[in-house]
Design a protein around this motif. Sequence first.
Motif, PDB file in Angstrom:
ATOM      1  N   TYR A   1       0.824  -1.210   0.000  1.00 44.53           N
ATOM      2  CA  TYR A   1       0.000   0.000   0.000  1.00 44.53           C
ATOM      3  C   TYR A   1       0.860   1.262   0.000  1.00 44.53           C
ATOM      4  O   TYR A   1       1.811   1.380   0.774  1.00 44.53           O
ATOM      5  CB  TYR A   1      -0.924   0.015   1.223  1.00 44.53           C
ATOM      6  N   SER A   2       0.511   2.216  -0.866  1.00 46.73           N
ATOM      7  CA  SER A   2       1.166   3.528  -0.860  1.00 46.73           C
ATOM      8  C   SER A   2       0.177   4.582  -0.387  1.00 46.73           C
ATOM      9  O   SER A   2      -0.978   4.588  -0.816  1.00 46.73           O
ATOM     10  CB  SER A   2       1.641   3.878  -2.270  1.00 46.73           C
ATOM     11  N   HIS A   3       0.657   5.492   0.443  1.00 46.75           N
ATOM     12  CA  HIS A   3      -0.200   6.560   0.961  1.00 46.75           C
ATOM     13  C   HIS A   3      -0.346   7.718  -0.024  1.00 46.75           C
ATOM     14  O   HIS A   3      -0.959   8.727   0.298  1.00 46.75           O
ATOM     15  CB  HIS A   3       0.354   7.067   2.299  1.00 46.75           C
ATOM     16  N   HIS A   4       0.215   7.568  -1.217  1.00 46.86           N
ATOM     17  CA  HIS A   4       0.038   8.576  -2.259  1.00 46.86           C
ATOM     18  C   HIS A   4      -1.357   8.406  -2.874  1.00 46.86           C
ATOM     19  O   HIS A   4      -1.739   7.306  -3.243  1.00 46.86           O
ATOM     20  CB  HIS A   4       1.105   8.380  -3.333  1.00 46.86           C
ATOM     21  N   ALA A   5      -2.115   9.478  -3.002  1.00 41.89           N
ATOM     22  CA  ALA A   5      -3.434   9.455  -3.667  1.00 41.89           C
ATOM     23  C   ALA A   5      -4.347   8.352  -3.141  1.00 41.89           C
ATOM     24  O   ALA A   5      -4.617   7.373  -3.848  1.00 41.89           O
ATOM     25  CB  ALA A   5      -3.248   9.310  -5.180  1.00 41.89           C
ATOM     26  N   PRO A   6      -4.848   8.500  -1.894  1.00 40.19           N
ATOM     27  CA  PRO A   6      -5.702   7.448  -1.313  1.00 40.19           C
ATOM     28  C   PRO A   6      -6.944   7.126  -2.160  1.00 40.19           C
ATOM     29  O   PRO A   6      -7.416   5.995  -2.135  1.00 40.19           O
ATOM     30  CB  PRO A   6      -6.112   8.050   0.035  1.00 40.19           C
ATOM     31  N   ASP A   7      -7.434   8.096  -2.949  1.00 45.44           N
ATOM     32  CA  ASP A   7      -8.614   7.801  -3.780  1.00 45.44           C
ATOM     33  C   ASP A   7      -8.302   6.774  -4.863  1.00 45.44           C
ATOM     34  O   ASP A   7      -9.208   6.131  -5.394  1.00 45.44           O
ATOM     35  CB  ASP A   7      -9.191   9.086  -4.389  1.00 45.44           C
ATOM     36  N   CYS A   8      -7.027   6.604  -5.195  1.00 40.90           N
ATOM     37  CA  CYS A   8      -6.621   5.581  -6.177  1.00 40.90           C
ATOM     38  C   CYS A   8      -6.237   4.278  -5.487  1.00 40.90           C
ATOM     39  O   CYS A   8      -5.964   3.295  -6.169  1.00 40.90           O
ATOM     40  CB  CYS A   8      -5.413   6.039  -6.984  1.00 40.90           C
ATOM     41  N   ASP A   9      -6.162   4.270  -4.152  1.00 36.87           N
ATOM     42  CA  ASP A   9      -5.690   3.094  -3.423  1.00 36.87           C
ATOM     43  C   ASP A   9      -4.369   2.614  -4.063  1.00 36.87           C
ATOM     44  O   ASP A   9      -4.274   1.485  -4.547  1.00 36.87           O
ATOM     45  CB  ASP A   9      -6.767   1.997  -3.468  1.00 36.87           C
ATOM     46  N   SER A  10      -3.381   3.485  -4.051  1.00 37.42           N
ATOM     47  CA  SER A  10      -2.146   3.277  -4.824  1.00 37.42           C
ATOM     48  C   SER A  10      -1.334   2.077  -4.330  1.00 37.42           C
ATOM     49  O   SER A  10      -1.392   1.718  -3.158  1.00 37.42           O
ATOM     50  CB  SER A  10      -1.272   4.527  -4.749  1.00 37.42           C
ATOM     51  N   ARG A  11      -0.577   1.508  -5.245  1.00 37.53           N
ATOM     52  CA  ARG A  11       0.280   0.361  -4.943  1.00 37.53           C
ATOM     53  C   ARG A  11       1.725   0.646  -5.301  1.00 37.53           C
ATOM     54  O   ARG A  11       2.011   1.328  -6.300  1.00 37.53           O
ATOM     55  CB  ARG A  11      -0.159  -0.871  -5.746  1.00 37.53           C
ATOM     56  N   MET A  12       2.624   0.080  -4.489  1.00 37.56           N
ATOM     57  CA  MET A  12       4.033  -0.051  -4.869  1.00 37.56           C
ATOM     58  C   MET A  12       4.234  -1.549  -5.088  1.00 37.56           C
ATOM     59  O   MET A  12       3.441  -2.354  -4.597  1.00 37.56           O
ATOM     60  CB  MET A  12       4.927   0.484  -3.746  1.00 37.56           C
ATOM     61  N   TYR A  13       5.294  -1.911  -5.821  1.00 42.84           N
ATOM     62  CA  TYR A  13       5.399  -3.316  -6.211  1.00 42.84           C
ATOM     63  C   TYR A  13       6.750  -3.939  -5.882  1.00 42.84           C
ATOM     64  O   TYR A  13       7.795  -3.349  -6.160  1.00 42.84           O
ATOM     65  CB  TYR A  13       5.138  -3.463  -7.716  1.00 42.84           C
ATOM     66  N   LEU A  14       6.658  -5.137  -5.318  1.00 41.07           N
ATOM     67  CA  LEU A  14       7.816  -6.029  -5.158  1.00 41.07           C
ATOM     68  C   LEU A  14       7.728  -7.035  -6.306  1.00 41.07           C
ATOM     69  O   LEU A  14       6.700  -7.696  -6.460  1.00 41.07           O
ATOM     70  CB  LEU A  14       7.698  -6.728  -3.809  1.00 41.07           C
ATOM     71  N   ILE A  15       8.791  -7.127  -7.089  1.00 44.64           N
ATOM     72  CA  ILE A  15       8.813  -8.073  -8.218  1.00 44.64           C
ATOM     73  C   ILE A  15      10.007  -8.997  -8.044  1.00 44.64           C
ATOM     74  O   ILE A  15      11.148  -8.538  -7.928  1.00 44.64           O
ATOM     75  CB  ILE A  15       8.921  -7.335  -9.573  1.00 44.64           C
ATOM     76  N   SER A  16       9.724 -10.296  -8.063  1.00 45.85           N
ATOM     77  CA  SER A  16      10.794 -11.288  -7.910  1.00 45.85           C
ATOM     78  C   SER A  16      10.718 -12.300  -9.046  1.00 45.85           C
ATOM     79  O   SER A  16       9.622 -12.729  -9.429  1.00 45.85           O
ATOM     80  CB  SER A  16      10.644 -12.010  -6.566  1.00 45.85           C
ATOM     81  N   ASP A  17      11.882 -12.683  -9.582  1.00 44.09           N
ATOM     82  CA  ASP A  17      11.907 -13.761 -10.582  1.00 44.09           C
ATOM     83  C   ASP A  17      12.391 -15.065  -9.954  1.00 44.09           C
ATOM     84  O   ASP A  17      12.741 -16.007 -10.649  1.00 44.09           O
ATOM     85  CB  ASP A  17      12.769 -13.378 -11.792  1.00 44.09           C
TER      86      ASP A  17
END
Length: 287
Positions: A160-176
């Motif tokens: 969860y990102s606290h940027h733009a709560p109306d968008c319910d923003s996401r940050m991403y962990l990507i693993s191969d």
Amino acid sequence: MQITFLGTGAATAVPLPFCSCPTCRAARVQVGKDLRTRSALLINDDLLIDCGADAVSSAHRLGRDLTRVRTLLVTHAHGDHFDSGHLVTRMPEYGCADTPPLLIAASGASLIRLGQWLEGEESGTDLTTPSGREKLNLTVHEVQVGTPFSAGKYTVTGIYSHHAPDCDSRMYLISDGQTAIFYGVDSPAFGEDVWQALEQTGTQFACVILDHTYGLMPETGYPTDHMNARDVAEAAARLRAQGLLTPRGHVFATHLSHENMLPHEEMSAFARAHGYEIAFDGLTLTL
Ligand SMILES: [Zn+2]
Ligand SMILES: [Zn+2]
Ligand SMILES: [Zn+2]
């Protein structure tokens, strides 16, 4: 894992088309690394994070082939991170040939807004409807915070990102499975909930990419919907102190605006002295 910064600018890009501040004036003269298009990151040619107005032309300029992209992760529904005009060209009426299926992942709130933008562009393309998805030949994944999901050969976890709560923003962990990165854009300085979420993933990152929108801003008087240079320096120190980076792990800043910004080489010298690095458009890293 190979990552390419297709763009490293904020919503405004650098230079702004109608701005004559010192940063924008200098960028027009210096060009090169001082020109920044809207932020997007390409991983191994098959996973794209955000697809704003500039992502496609940047990919072409850098010789990267977006027909190989099978997953599009959208951080949030702000215009610098998603341009519906690119996506609607997937519909049959545009004559798009041999289009492989595409998975679009975002929060539920962002998916609704992206669907509305698409529908406004071309009737019948709302990706929240089965007919819209079929028309665009794509599938959709609603990203739940902290729940990993598969995207091709990758495992992706939304934080969860606290940027733009109306968008319910996401940050991403990507693993191969061998290498993991974290894309922390857009975001204000991480709160304890974000640090806890990162800790809980039990991951050591080869690269953490952070929001640097407000640059060298004064101590007070600026908004807190994005990070600034001081926030990134503090986060870089804490990432190392908490063992969240691999021994040779990088911290890169992206999503830079023209505000409180130095030319790239000077900004990079400041960053290196504070434990992080400044990305630029076209930077490719093999991790
Ligand atoms: Zn943004
Ligand atoms: Zn400016
Ligand atoms: Zn935003």
